[in-house]
Design a protein around this motif. Structure first.
Motif, PDB file in Angstrom:
ATOM      1  N   ASP A   5       0.825  -1.199   0.000  1.00 26.87           N
ATOM      2  CA  ASP A   5       0.000   0.000   0.000  1.00 26.87           C
ATOM      3  C   ASP A   5       0.864   1.256   0.000  1.00 26.87           C
ATOM      4  O   ASP A   5       1.936   1.297   0.613  1.00 26.87           O
ATOM      5  CB  ASP A   5      -0.906   0.007   1.237  1.00 26.87           C
ATOM      6  N   GLY A  33     -10.359  -2.259  -0.529  1.00 30.67           N
ATOM      7  CA  GLY A  33     -10.159  -1.739  -1.875  1.00 30.67           C
ATOM      8  C   GLY A  33      -9.358  -0.456  -1.947  1.00 30.67           C
ATOM      9  O   GLY A  33      -9.096   0.043  -3.040  1.00 30.67           O
ATOM     10  N   MET A  34      -8.968   0.098  -0.774  1.00 27.76           N
ATOM     11  CA  MET A  34      -8.166   1.328  -0.773  1.00 27.76           C
ATOM     12  C   MET A  34      -6.707   0.978  -0.522  1.00 27.76           C
ATOM     13  O   MET A  34      -6.331   0.568   0.572  1.00 27.76           O
ATOM     14  CB  MET A  34      -8.670   2.289   0.302  1.00 27.76           C
ATOM     15  N   LEU A 171      -5.817  10.393  -6.481  1.00 31.62           N
ATOM     16  CA  LEU A 171      -6.346   9.040  -6.664  1.00 31.62           C
ATOM     17  C   LEU A 171      -6.464   8.686  -8.139  1.00 31.62           C
ATOM     18  O   LEU A 171      -6.139   7.562  -8.545  1.00 31.62           O
ATOM     19  CB  LEU A 171      -7.727   8.936  -6.005  1.00 31.62           C
ATOM     20  N   ARG A 172      -6.931   9.636  -8.952  1.00 25.87           N
ATOM     21  CA  ARG A 172      -7.030   9.373 -10.386  1.00 25.87           C
ATOM     22  C   ARG A 172      -5.659   9.137 -10.985  1.00 25.87           C
ATOM     23  O   ARG A 172      -5.482   8.272 -11.842  1.00 25.87           O
ATOM     24  CB  ARG A 172      -7.731  10.545 -11.099  1.00 25.87           C
ATOM     25  N   HIS A 175      -4.584   5.446  -9.499  1.00 26.08           N
ATOM     26  CA  HIS A 175      -5.352   4.227  -9.721  1.00 26.08           C
ATOM     27  C   HIS A 175      -6.529   4.389 -10.663  1.00 26.08           C
ATOM     28  O   HIS A 175      -7.356   3.472 -10.766  1.00 26.08           O
ATOM     29  CB  HIS A 175      -5.839   3.675  -8.380  1.00 26.08           C
ATOM     30  N   LEU A 179     -11.691   4.249  -9.109  1.00 25.80           N
ATOM     31  CA  LEU A 179     -11.480   4.338  -7.668  1.00 25.80           C
ATOM     32  C   LEU A 179     -11.761   5.755  -7.174  1.00 25.80           C
ATOM     33  O   LEU A 179     -12.369   5.943  -6.111  1.00 25.80           O
ATOM     34  CB  LEU A 179     -10.052   3.936  -7.306  1.00 25.80           C
ATOM     35  N   GLN A 182     -15.412   6.186  -6.906  1.00 22.01           N
ATOM     36  CA  GLN A 182     -15.920   5.428  -5.769  1.00 22.01           C
ATOM     37  C   GLN A 182     -15.729   6.214  -4.470  1.00 22.01           C
ATOM     38  O   GLN A 182     -16.639   6.294  -3.631  1.00 22.01           O
ATOM     39  CB  GLN A 182     -15.189   4.089  -5.682  1.00 22.01           C
ATOM     40  N   VAL A 183     -14.551   6.796  -4.291  1.00 22.90           N
ATOM     41  CA  VAL A 183     -14.284   7.587  -3.090  1.00 22.90           C
ATOM     42  C   VAL A 183     -15.141   8.846  -3.084  1.00 22.90           C
ATOM     43  O   VAL A 183     -15.663   9.257  -2.039  1.00 22.90           O
ATOM     44  CB  VAL A 183     -12.790   7.932  -2.999  1.00 22.90           C
ATOM     45  N   GLU A 270     -13.132   4.952 -17.440  1.00 27.20           N
ATOM     46  CA  GLU A 270     -13.649   3.785 -16.727  1.00 27.20           C
ATOM     47  C   GLU A 270     -13.698   2.560 -17.635  1.00 27.20           C
ATOM     48  O   GLU A 270     -13.322   1.448 -17.219  1.00 27.20           O
ATOM     49  CB  GLU A 270     -15.045   4.079 -16.179  1.00 27.20           C
ATOM     50  N   GLU A 273     -10.281   1.173 -18.309  1.00 24.49           N
ATOM     51  CA  GLU A 273      -9.736   0.491 -17.137  1.00 24.49           C
ATOM     52  C   GLU A 273     -10.369  -0.881 -16.925  1.00 24.49           C
ATOM     53  O   GLU A 273      -9.699  -1.834 -16.533  1.00 24.49           O
ATOM     54  CB  GLU A 273      -9.964   1.335 -15.870  1.00 24.49           C
TER      55      GLU A 273
END
Length: 321
Positions: A5, A33-34, A171-172, A175, A179, A182-183, A270, A273
């Protein structure tokens, strides 16, 4: 990013603002998932006096910066008069030399500037302090009209809300859009506000868009492959195109068609991915029509090609956009 992580160090300084600290810690909080671990640190472990009578019990000292892949510096009070401790400056410089990514929320930009990490770079901070930042650190190219600035290894954001935008942007980068979205849903936050969007509009607060406009945006997201012209969106909201454009732009900071294009590119990301659809099929599914059109807009907004973007995230994630 692959393997273990990614460790995020949140550096709390005297006078730190609780919302800024909370944003940095909460967005990257460890959940299923994080792929992140958060450590809150300070110049030394112990109690750090915050703002408005708050205090923080911090468990780590500056050694946490040595373990971090990303350092986030929340904003703090009275940035124009505060002197950054020499040990903090040294630790940030050492982290920068190691290649650690360093980001500031709001007035945390003053700490980065004190360490010399913004010299010759474009940066931003809360609009109330942009002039103070420019006067105190004239070698910094201060841009007071944006939500955040991504200068690669060093990033800065405006007020607290734009700190969320900055963290979602990270985050973008790491990942991908899935994701980050989602956050954003967990935070009940807008999934995407571009860094170039204005911090504030220097006039009266615009009339709220209301439920009709919210339903129109939600409808548009479900029909990205359809007719999303200004006239069609205005019809859906039951107002004139001129009224829709004016009120939408005042509220969102983007014109309706700019917003639609961003939404389509986000959906394309999306699909790149998560599916094996061809670029041509993705262009059709997102309303961009042809692969040529998709590639052109994708390159402008994301900074790479759809094929390269897909390869990056199929290889385990990375800084593709």
């Amino acid at each position: 990013m692959t393997g273990a992580d990614h460790r995020v160090a949140v550096l709390v300084l005297d006078g730190a603002k609780a919302l800024d600290v909370g944003i940095a810690a909460h967005v990257f909080a460890k959940r299923p998932g994080m792929p992140y671990e958060v450590e809150v640190c300070a110049e030394r472990a112990g109690t750090v006096e915050g703002w408005n009578g708050l205090a923080y019990a911090v468990g780590h000292g500056l050694d946490a910066l040595e373990r971090a892949g990303t350092i986030l510096v929340p904003g703090f009070r009275d940035p124009a008069t505060v002197t950054t401790p020499p040990a903090v400056i040294a630790a940030l410089r050492a982290a920068h030399e190691r290649g650690t990514r360093i980001a500031a929320i709001s007035t945390g930009a003053f700490t980065l500037a004190a360490a010399g990490l913004l010299d010759g770079r474009r940066a931003t901070t809360h609009w109330h302090y942009t002039h103070a930042l420019q006067e105190r650190y004239p070698q910094v190219e201060v841009d007071g009209d944006v939500l955040f600035v991504d200068a690669g290894q060093v990033l800065t954001s405006a007020g607290a809300a734009s700190g969320i935008d900055l963290c979602l942007h990270l985050l973008r980068r790491d990942h991908g859009v899935a994701l980050a979205n989602q956050v954003a849903r967990r935070l009940v936050s807008a999934p995407y506000r571009s860094g170039g969007q204005a911090q504030y509009v220097p006039r009266s607060i615009p009339e709220p868009l209301g439920d009709d406009f919210a339903r129109t945006r939600a409808w548009a997201l479900e029909h990205l492959d359809g007719d999303l012209t200004l006239a069609a969106l205005a019809r859906r909201a039951n107002v004139s195109p001129r009224t829709f454009s004016r009120r939408f732009t005042a509220d969102a900071g983007l014109t309706p068609l700019q917003w639609v294009l961003r939404a389509r590119i986000d959906r394309a990301r999306e699909l790149l991915e998560a599916t094996d659809l061809t670029v041509t099929r993705i262009a059709q599914a997102t309303g961009l029509g042809t692969d040529t059109n998709l590639r052109r807009h994708f390159g402008v907004i994301v900074g790479t090609s759809p094929t390269a973007y897909r390869a990056t995230f199929r290889d385990g994630g990375g800084e593709a956009g």
